[in-house]
Design an enzyme around this catalytic site. Structure first.
Site, mmCIF file in Angstrom:
data_model
loop_
_atom_site.group_PDB
_atom_site.id
_atom_site.type_symbol
_atom_site.label_atom_id
_atom_site.label_comp_id
_atom_site.label_asym_id
_atom_site.label_seq_id
_atom_site.Cartn_x
_atom_site.Cartn_y
_atom_site.Cartn_z
ATOM 1 C CG HIS A 21 -6.517 -0.978 -0.497
ATOM 2 N ND1 HIS A 21 -5.646 -2.310 0.062
ATOM 3 C CD2 HIS A 21 -5.561 0.610 0.064
ATOM 4 C CE1 HIS A 21 -4.854 -1.724 0.986
ATOM 5 N NE2 HIS A 21 -3.770 -0.580 1.168
ATOM 6 C CB SER B 172 -0.757 0.072 1.184
ATOM 7 O OG SER B 172 -2.127 0.957 0.719
#
Length: 196
Positions: free
Chosen positions: A161, A120
């Site tokens: 995501h 991320s």
């Protein structure tokens, strides 16, 4: 020669990492940098990522770059086989990378071929202009950050995501707003990019 494994959620793709990295993993060590998670209230993913490394037989050496001086940071990064930077707030991570000068050490090691694993925010930060991620990450968590230029080690921008809850709506919004302006690569939690 860069060796990069960039994911949205390392814990979801750690077996893919084991398949792609061209070396035995048992007994190896990773510099594990959880700094991006510091300003966040939800941080379960840090523990999940840590456990994923342990399942692969990799020793985890935790390094908080916001708590160490450059000598300790450099020594830890040099000592271990891999560099891992976890998720959390991208701007806080960037602020601390620049403030501690860890950004320079990490960039040098990446360019020398040391494997870098990002999850991320740890993947996002390698890009160039991080303006696009403002919609998802709060810049006020990084009050001392002078500019939002990333490390510039990749020539595309990772959008982690993608369409995964609870980020489904916001990632779609970012994609629609920015895909025509920059090379945006959306990654679901089950996807990764491997550069070797």
């Amino acid at each position: 020669m860069k060796n990069l494994f960039l994911a949205a959620s390392f814990a979801d793709v750690y077996l893919d990492f084991a398949q792609h990295i061209d070396q035995p993993l048992i007994g190896k060590s990773v510099t594990f940098i959880p700094t991006a998670s510091k300003p966040e209230s939800i941080t379960f993913y840090v523990e999940d990522d840590k456990k994923a490394f342990e399942k692969l037989g990799i020793q985890v050496d935790v390094l908080n770059i916001d708590e160490q001086d450059i000598q300790s940071i450099e020594a830890t990064l040099n000592r271990n086989d891999f560099i891992f930077v976890s998720g959390g707030n991208t701007f806080y991570l960037l602020q601390e990378l620049k403030r501690s000068q860890a950004d320079k050490v990490i960039s040098k090691l990446i360019n020398q071929g040391k494997p870098y694993i990002g999850s991320s925010a740890g993947s996002i930060v390698l890009g160039q202009d991080l303006e696009y991620i403002r919609t998802m990450d709060d810049t006020s968590k990084a009050p001392y950050l002078q500019d939002i230029q990333g490390l510039g080690l990749i020539n595309f921008s990772i959008l982690p995501h993608f369409k995964d809850e609870p980020f489904s709506e916001i990632t779609t919004q970012i994609f629609n707003e920015f895909y025509a302006k920059q090379v945006l690569v959306p990654l679901t939690n089950q996807q990764f990019i491997y550069i070797n």
